[in-house]
Design a protein around this motif. Structure first.
Motif, short mmCIF file in Angstrom:
data_model
loop_
_atom_site.label_atom_id
_atom_site.label_comp_id
_atom_site.label_asym_id
_atom_site.label_seq_id
_atom_site.Cartn_x
_atom_site.Cartn_y
_atom_site.Cartn_z
N LYS A 274 12.06 61.50 -72.15
CA LYS A 274 11.44 60.35 -72.00
C LYS A 274 10.09 59.98 -72.84
O LYS A 274 9.91 59.21 -73.24
N LYS A 275 9.22 61.30 -72.98
CA LYS A 275 8.20 61.08 -73.50
C LYS A 275 8.45 60.79 -75.16
O LYS A 275 7.86 59.76 -75.76
N LYS A 276 9.47 61.23 -75.62
CA LYS A 276 9.69 61.21 -77.11
C LYS A 276 10.43 59.69 -77.32
O LYS A 276 9.97 58.89 -78.25
N ALA A 277 11.12 59.02 -76.29
CA ALA A 277 11.37 57.77 -76.11
C ALA A 277 10.24 56.85 -76.31
O ALA A 277 10.40 55.87 -77.22
N LYS A 278 9.51 57.07 -75.33
CA LYS A 278 8.24 56.22 -75.26
C LYS A 278 7.47 56.47 -76.46
O LYS A 278 6.90 55.30 -77.11
N ALA A 279 7.23 57.20 -77.04
CA ALA A 279 6.55 57.31 -78.42
C ALA A 279 7.07 56.58 -79.32
O ALA A 279 6.46 55.96 -80.26
N LYS B 98 14.23 67.85 -70.78
CA LYS B 98 12.67 67.90 -70.75
C LYS B 98 12.15 67.43 -72.06
O LYS B 98 12.54 67.45 -73.36
N GLY B 99 11.33 66.41 -71.89
CA GLY B 99 10.40 65.75 -73.21
C GLY B 99 11.26 64.55 -73.68
O GLY B 99 10.58 63.92 -74.50
N ALA C 285 22.10 64.83 -81.03
CA ALA C 285 22.11 63.84 -82.04
C ALA C 285 22.22 62.56 -81.58
O ALA C 285 21.81 61.91 -82.06
N ARG C 286 22.59 62.58 -80.26
CA ARG C 286 22.68 61.37 -79.83
C ARG C 286 21.50 60.85 -78.92
O ARG C 286 21.39 59.82 -78.20
N GLY C 287 20.63 61.78 -78.99
CA GLY C 287 19.26 61.69 -78.17
C GLY C 287 19.25 61.85 -76.53
O GLY C 287 18.65 61.21 -75.60
N GLU C 288 20.28 62.60 -76.23
CA GLU C 288 20.64 62.75 -74.68
C GLU C 288 20.25 64.20 -74.30
O GLU C 288 19.96 64.13 -73.07
N TRP D 47 22.77 73.76 -61.92
CA TRP D 47 23.11 72.54 -62.57
C TRP D 47 21.89 71.81 -63.07
O TRP D 47 21.44 71.39 -64.15
N THR D 48 20.96 71.34 -61.66
CA THR D 48 20.07 70.55 -61.54
C THR D 48 18.99 71.19 -62.77
O THR D 48 18.05 70.52 -63.45
N VAL D 49 18.51 72.44 -62.48
CA VAL D 49 17.50 73.27 -63.31
C VAL D 49 18.02 73.28 -64.68
O VAL D 49 17.22 73.03 -65.43
N LEU D 50 19.23 73.38 -64.96
CA LEU D 50 19.46 73.50 -66.39
C LEU D 50 19.51 72.09 -66.98
O LEU D 50 19.17 71.87 -68.28
N GLN D 51 20.07 71.00 -66.39
CA GLN D 51 19.91 69.74 -66.69
C GLN D 51 18.25 69.24 -67.10
O GLN D 51 18.08 68.60 -68.15
#
Length: 207
Positions: A196-201, A193-194, A139-142, A184-188
């Motif tokens: 940054k692309k959504k934010a740019k779009a 994933k995606g 919901a927060r876009g995180e 944890w790194t893999v899960l995060q």
């Protein structure tokens, strides 16, 4: 045991003491009553059977683990940070119990094996806490997750080696913390994933 009214909490405290001393195979309701200085019938007025008392002891122990996690899940810090902190608290809580009081930990593991319903409820509660964090993060876009409920359960399952008592022998591995951080790194990465692309779009659409 101190004087005072006989309450379920006093009985559970005495039961835990008896289990620590005698183990689940030998501990009886009579032993619990003796510690409290009452008749075993008085104990049965609060817990109708030995099985009910043992289930209540197990549920109490599991709640001690889940309650602090609820505080973290309900926080307002970024969702990825909360997820990491939540998992670390769960892992550390199990590890502390295993190292500081190994006999009682082993006793509880035996009780947990007997209390299928209590364990199922506990696991569902933990998964729901994780799902809540994920949903808030979406919901927060995180975070990115099509199904926060499934994601919450997947996170719990993926990290099981670090907090499921079935893997207690592995917790002594000096690389265990590094292994967790790698998972944890893999899960995060999967959960973000995606984004940054959504934010740019989104930014491009507004321009």
């Amino acid at each position: 045991m101190s004087d005072g009214p006989l309450t379920p909490e006093r009985i559970l405290e005495a039961a835990e003491d008896v289990l620590r001393r005698f183990g689940p195979a030998k501990a009886t309701v009579v032993d619990v009553a003796r510690v409290l200085g009452v008749s075993h019938g008085s104990v049965y007025r609060h817990f109708p059977s030995k099985a009910a008392l043992r289930d209540a002891v197990t549920a109490r122990w599991l709640a001690r683990i889940a309650d602090p996690l609820e505080v973290i899940a309900a926080g307002d810090t970024p969702a990825p940070e909360r997820l990491h902190r939540w998992l670390r608290e769960l892992i550390d809580a199990k590890r502390r119990r295993a190292s500081e009081d190994p006999e009682l930990f082993a006793t509880y593991m035996a009780l947990v094996d007997e209390s299928g319903d209590a364990v199922a409820t506990h696991v569902a509660h933990l998964a729901a806490q994780l799902a809540g964090i994920v949903a808030d993060g979406v919901a927060r876009g995180e975070l990115a997750a099509d199904d926060p409920v499934a994601a919450g359960r997947a996170i719990l399952d993926a990290t099981g080696v670090f907090h499921n008592p079935a893997h207690v022998a592995e917790w002594a591995d000096p690389r265990i913390d590094a292994r967790f951080e790698a998972v944890w790194t893999v899960l995060q990465r999967g959960l973000t994933k995606g984004l940054k692309k959504k934010a740019k779009a989104a930014a491009k659409a507004k321009a």
